[in-house]
Motif scaffolding. Structure first.
Motif, short mmCIF file in Angstrom:
data_model
loop_
_atom_site.label_atom_id
_atom_site.label_comp_id
_atom_site.label_asym_id
_atom_site.label_seq_id
_atom_site.Cartn_x
_atom_site.Cartn_y
_atom_site.Cartn_z
N LYS A 250 9.91 5.24 -1.24
CA LYS A 250 10.49 4.13 -0.49
C LYS A 250 9.68 3.91 0.77
CE LYS A 250 15.22 4.27 -1.99
NZ LYS A 250 16.61 4.22 -1.61
N THR A 251 9.29 2.66 1.00
CA THR A 251 8.58 2.32 2.22
C THR A 251 9.58 1.73 3.20
OG1 THR A 251 6.54 1.91 1.01
CG2 THR A 251 6.71 0.94 3.21
N ILE A 252 9.61 2.30 4.39
CA ILE A 252 10.53 1.86 5.44
C ILE A 252 9.74 1.01 6.44
CG2 ILE A 252 12.16 2.63 7.21
CD1 ILE A 252 12.88 3.48 4.31
N ARG A 253 10.23 -0.18 6.70
CA ARG A 253 9.58 -1.06 7.66
C ARG A 253 10.51 -1.21 8.87
NH1 ARG A 253 8.07 -2.42 2.75
NH2 ARG A 253 5.90 -2.95 2.35
N PRO A 254 10.25 -0.48 9.93
CA PRO A 254 11.12 -0.54 11.12
C PRO A 254 11.19 -1.95 11.70
CG PRO A 254 9.60 1.31 11.26
CD PRO A 254 9.15 0.46 10.11
N LYS A 255 12.36 -2.32 12.21
CA LYS A 255 12.56 -3.63 12.82
C LYS A 255 11.94 -3.73 14.21
CE LYS A 255 16.74 -4.64 10.27
NZ LYS A 255 18.17 -4.93 10.33
N ASN A 256 11.64 -2.57 14.81
CA ASN A 256 11.11 -2.57 16.18
C ASN A 256 9.60 -2.79 16.24
OD1 ASN A 256 10.11 -0.16 15.26
ND2 ASN A 256 11.27 1.13 16.68
N GLY A 257 8.97 -3.11 15.11
CA GLY A 257 7.54 -3.38 15.10
C GLY A 257 6.66 -2.15 14.90
N ASN A 258 7.25 -0.97 14.82
CA ASN A 258 6.45 0.23 14.55
C ASN A 258 5.88 0.16 13.14
OD1 ASN A 258 7.00 1.25 17.06
ND2 ASN A 258 8.56 2.69 16.36
N GLU A 259 4.89 1.00 12.90
CA GLU A 259 4.23 1.04 11.60
C GLU A 259 5.20 1.46 10.49
OE1 GLU A 259 0.94 0.41 10.64
OE2 GLU A 259 0.83 -0.51 12.61
N PRO A 260 5.07 0.84 9.30
CA PRO A 260 5.88 1.29 8.17
C PRO A 260 5.54 2.73 7.80
CG PRO A 260 4.77 -0.79 7.68
CD PRO A 260 4.22 -0.28 8.98
N PHE A 261 6.49 3.42 7.20
CA PHE A 261 6.25 4.78 6.74
C PHE A 261 6.93 4.97 5.39
CE2 PHE A 261 9.97 4.81 9.42
CZ PHE A 261 10.89 5.60 8.76
N THR A 262 6.51 5.99 4.68
CA THR A 262 6.99 6.23 3.33
C THR A 262 7.86 7.49 3.28
OG1 THR A 262 5.02 5.20 2.42
CG2 THR A 262 6.29 6.60 0.93
N LEU B 280 17.95 13.96 -1.94
CA LEU B 280 17.15 14.74 -1.00
C LEU B 280 15.98 13.86 -0.56
CD1 LEU B 280 16.99 18.04 -3.05
CD2 LEU B 280 18.45 17.56 -1.10
N THR B 281 15.78 13.74 0.73
CA THR B 281 14.73 12.88 1.27
C THR B 281 13.73 13.72 2.05
OG1 THR B 281 16.34 11.10 1.49
CG2 THR B 281 14.29 10.86 2.72
N ASN B 282 12.44 13.45 1.85
CA ASN B 282 11.42 14.09 2.68
C ASN B 282 10.29 13.10 2.91
OD1 ASN B 282 9.48 14.38 0.55
ND2 ASN B 282 10.53 16.23 -0.12
N ASN B 283 9.42 13.40 3.86
CA ASN B 283 8.35 12.47 4.20
C ASN B 283 7.00 12.92 3.64
OD1 ASN B 283 7.91 14.59 5.87
ND2 ASN B 283 8.00 13.45 7.78
#
Length: 83
Positions: free
Chosen positions: A13-25, A44-47
């Motif tokens: 899952k790619t997360i795109r923060p609303k605050n303009g920070n870089e997306p992360f997976t 279970l979630t990990n980065n």
């Protein structure tokens, strides 16, 4: 507390923060846990792409800590295989 990992597949899952920070997976893996008399689905979630192998695991006591107010908290989840 025991957790059963049902398979080794992980969902990305790619997360795109609303605050303009870089997306992360994040990577999610599925299992189940028995709490009292109820069996529940668990995500279970990990980065990092580090899947647990299929099987039964025990939550390591190192996963818990007591904060500065004396409250029990859960930190990073650490699972140990059950023999």
């Amino acid at each position: 507390m025991k957790i059963e990992i049902l398979n080794e597949e992980m969902e990305e899952k790619t997360i795109r923060p609303k605050n303009g920070n870089e997306p992360f997976t994040l990577y999610e893996q599925y299992g189940r846990i028995q709490l009292n008399d109820e069996i529940r689905k668990l995500t279970l979630t990990n980065n990092a792409y580090q899947p647990y192998k299929k099987g039964v695991y025990q939550v390591d006591p190192k996963s818990y800590y007591v904060d500065q107010f004396g409250s029990l908290k859960m930190g990073k989840l650490i699972l140990k295989p059950v023999s």
